[in-house]
Design a protein around this motif. Structure first.
Motif: not given
Ligand code: NAI
Length: 342
Positions: A33-36, A26-27, A8-22
């Motif tokens: 999963v591929e964090l693309v 994912l990476a 699954l090619r995933v994109g993430i929006a938001g790399l703050g306190r929790l986003g960095k962890r997610h």
């Protein structure tokens, strides 16, 4: 995705306190999963995604990000006030979408997301109520649903964070919806889940500012208490705190006619109890992430499995909208000082 076996090619929006962890999970830690791609308006956060996670497609603008055609799913870990519009944009762009909790801060926004999702039933839309993926909560819910404690009629649930002297959440308060929408929304979802999804009727709340006077500017408190009445007689009591001296302490008690279950008492970090001249004690959990690290992994695995068609979701957008509805009535009661109809 072109084939069931493809990643699954995933994109993430938001790399703050929790986003960095997610993003890290994912990476490096999520199967299939591929964090693309990653999106943040903050350059340092995009640099983090490139340098620490090896993400090549980086976007400062959400509208450009969401139009990326080589992305099957997006994970939104952005400020809550943005969730509804971004989730709708993701669905309309043909992506599966994972939305951090809460779904939105008003019912109109929740209903807009539900309406778009209903037109696109082949796409997954999931809200991150992480506690539903914690092994202890999963086991407790199965016991309750199996009749182990008779008829459950009362839930007492708390989310208590260690005091942050820097007051991150004071700056965060204008976009979080306040302590009940931000913290108790987890307990609200748990209560509905454990009690079998009864209809909420009425809510009453009160609160106090123990340590962070800056919260008064947006009508928030750093310690809040709420009671919710459900149809059929069930009740729930919630406590949320930002000011614990010792550590993070999430716990939930569900009481039934033939017994009760207690999940997460004492916030113990490990299984060591130290006894010496000062007494008997154990180390405490630092924060929500330490408590729910395994659950965050299981939650993302469930999202990915649903996107791949491997397993359906039991957590629905309607559940998320109901949690917002109850959280809003509680917040109205905090402000009015009166019981409020849910
Ligand atoms: P944060 O403020 O640390 O991070 C927000 C991120 O969103 C930042 O990276 C910021 O640059 C980015 N951002 C802002 N505007 C954007 C835009 N237009 N497009 C893309 N990115 C944008 O906040 P935090 O604590 O990480 O919370 C984010 C969300 O996660 C909130 O909805 C919160 O309720 C939820 N959350 C859930 C938790 C849980 O237990 N499941 C725990 C903590 C937060």
């Amino acid at each position: 995705m072109s084939a069931a076996t493809a990643r699954l090619r995933v994109g993430i929006a938001g790399l703050g306190r929790l986003g960095k962890r997610h993003a890290e999970a994912l990476a490096f830690g999520t199967r299939h999963v591929e964090l693309v791609a990653a999106c943040s308006p903050v350059e340092a956060e995009r640099d983090f995604a490139r340098d620490s996670l090896g993400v090549e497609r980086l976007y400062a603008d959400f509208d450009v990000f969401i139009a990326d055609p080589d992305m099957d799913a997006v994970v939104l870990v952005t400020p809550t006030s943005l969730h509804a519009d971004q989730a709708i944009a993701a669905l309309r762009a043909g992506k599966h979408v994972f939305i951090e909790k809460p779904l939105a801060l008003n019912m109109a926004d929740c209903e807009r997301v539900l309406a778009v999702a209903a037109e696109r039933l082949d796409q997954v839309a999931m809200v991150g109520f992480v506690r539903r993926f914690d092994p202890s909560y999963v086991s407790a819910q199965a016991s309750v649903a199996g009749g182990e404690i008779g008829r459950p009629f009362l839930v007492r649930s708390q989310t208590c964070d260690r005091n942050d002297p820097d007051g991150f959440f004071v700056r965060f308060a204008p976009s979080s919806g306040g302590i009940f929408m931000d913290c108790s929304v987890h307990d609200i979802d748990l209560a509905r889940w454990l009690l079998g999804r009864p209809k909420a009727l009425r809510a009453f709340a009160t609160g106090t500012i123990a340590l962070h006077p800056g919260l008064a500017d947006c009508g928030d408190v750093d310690n809040g208490l709420a009671i919710v009445e459900f149809e059929g007689g069930a009740r729930a009591v919630f406590y949320a705190s930002r000011t614990m001296a010792h550590g993070h302490e999430t716990s939930t008690e569900v009481i039934g006619t033939a017994g009760k279950l207690l999940v997460g008492e004492h916030a113990a970090r490990d299984r060591i109890v130290r006894s010496d001249a000062h007494g008997v004690r154990h180390a405490v959990l630092a924060d929500f992430h330490e408590r729910f690290q395994a659950a965050f992994g299981a939650e993302m695995a469930a999202f990915v499995a649903a996107c791949r068609g491997d397993a359906p979701l039991t957590l629905t957008l309607t559940d998320a909208a109901e949690a917002t509805r109850i959280g809003l009535a509680i917040t109205r009661s905090l402000h009015s000082g009166m019981p409020e109809v849910v």
